[in-house]
Design an enzyme around this catalytic site. Sequence first.
Site, short mmCIF file in Angstrom:
data_model
loop_
_atom_site.label_atom_id
_atom_site.label_comp_id
_atom_site.label_asym_id
_atom_site.label_seq_id
_atom_site.Cartn_x
_atom_site.Cartn_y
_atom_site.Cartn_z
N GLY A 175 0.80 -1.22 0.00
CA GLY A 175 0.00 0.00 0.00
C GLY A 175 0.83 1.26 0.00
N GLY A 179 2.10 0.98 -5.44
CA GLY A 179 0.90 0.15 -5.44
C GLY A 179 -0.36 0.96 -5.64
N GLU A 181 -0.72 3.99 -7.07
CA GLU A 181 -0.83 4.56 -8.41
C GLU A 181 -1.36 3.52 -9.39
OE1 GLU A 181 2.83 6.39 -9.63
OE2 GLU A 181 2.88 7.74 -7.91
N GLU A 197 -2.61 -4.79 2.37
CA GLU A 197 -1.65 -3.95 3.09
C GLU A 197 -1.50 -4.46 4.52
OE1 GLU A 197 0.80 -1.60 4.92
OE2 GLU A 197 0.57 -1.51 2.74
N GLY A 264 8.28 -2.45 -2.20
CA GLY A 264 9.56 -1.80 -2.01
C GLY A 264 10.56 -2.16 -3.09
N ASP A 305 19.55 5.93 -7.13
CA ASP A 305 18.88 5.04 -6.18
C ASP A 305 19.82 4.14 -5.41
OD1 ASP A 305 16.78 6.18 -7.49
OD2 ASP A 305 15.78 4.32 -8.04
N HIS A 438 -6.16 34.76 -7.19
CA HIS A 438 -7.46 34.13 -6.95
C HIS A 438 -8.14 33.88 -8.30
CE1 HIS A 438 -11.35 33.28 -5.10
NE2 HIS A 438 -11.87 34.04 -6.06
#
Length: 455
Positions: A175, A179, A181, A197, A264, A305, A438
């Site tokens: 989760g 996962g 997406e 999960e 993971g 990574d 705005h």
Amino acid sequence: MKKFDAIIIGTGQAGPPLASSLAKNGLQTAIIEKRELGGTCVNTGCTPTKAYVASARRAFIARNSREMGVNIEGHVQVDLKTIKARKDQLIADSHEGLERTFEKEELITLFRGKAVFLDDHTILVNGEELTAEKIFINVGGRPRVPKDFEAVNYLTNRSMLELEEVPKNLVIVGGGYVGLEFAQMFSRFGSEVTILERGSALMKKEDDDIAEAITEIIKESGINVLLNSDCIKAAEKNGEIEVTYNCEAGSKKITTSHLLLAVGRVPNTNDLGLEKTGVELDDHGFIKVNDELQTSVSHIWALGDCNGEGAFTHTAYNDFQIVNSTFYEDRKRKLSDRFPCYAAYIDPPLARVGLDEKQIKAKGIKAKVAEMPMKKVARAKEKGETAGKMKIFIDADTDKILGATFLGTGADEYIHTVIDQMYAGATYQVMRDAVHIHPTVSELIPTMLENLREL
């Protein structure tokens, strides 16, 4: 043996710009890639998944615009082959761009094959030995596959993107943001999706209120969410996959045609031959680096990574900037200068920068918080997208911004109003006193900061 001034292993987000910079500064540079050019982001991460997210949102809007006064007659059809073809073309365009980058630079040599260290200065690729005085490891990561699933025909984020037919049903183990997406996009494509999960909420690393809000958003998307589930095994049965899991109600089984593992990622460092070098790894296989991304061997750097210092495209590119500044810039960048930030591209998106409530309390920092539910934001109400909330955390002693968590329409964009102020070192009063356009969501950030409370 072929001698180079520099060797780069991997063509992920840090590799190509570093190769170009080294070459422009006169270094004969080898860059090695064992798979597709571009690494995770281009091939199996950002580019393809966000293309799918865009298609999924179009399908969702087509089916859910009646309350906005727009009626579409007939059945909304999703053609996954066309979606995949569009994704494949985006990837191919990126590949072509990288090919041109390497071809036009005489000082860059591209090697296609697997790199293995023979010693601190020598790398073997395709039977050839390469050596250099500077070596940069940019090998990325891959999905983690628990042993209980190795014997079944599971999917990962890579293989999921190769499907050409929308699965009738899909079970996702995990989760986290990957996962979720995939869960939301394939639910919108037409799959019956179930998430298993282990925790009590999805995105459990986030603050409890944010995790709970995300869980409700995903449930309201029509996705079956089974929390407190300990997924213990999976087996092939009659051409399908049977997943056995344990939740509060006891052991149960669920059968599916497709199983996605999203539990993971692990670094691609296990088969690089690093045991033949002095490069040190941590207990999870990530390469240890200092503030300049040097490893324990002074002429070897680790980016992206594989160093465990971000695991995102933007952090990988910043790794390039850090290393490049060490060699060629007067302004020296450092890892410790970076504020952690990321987004999860569910709908509505989650965006984060800096510390959240859990981290602030764990560090014992005296802080204040500003909060705003999206249902009080005029722009969100006008768009009919009022799920989520915004939180900004302020250091009570310095008035500096500690971090922010935004969950709501457009959050991945307006989080940068906070990110920029954090890098500027500004106090929260700068944002509080700003005049925003705005109607926008970000115009409520100054309003939020008028109403701080102690954390």
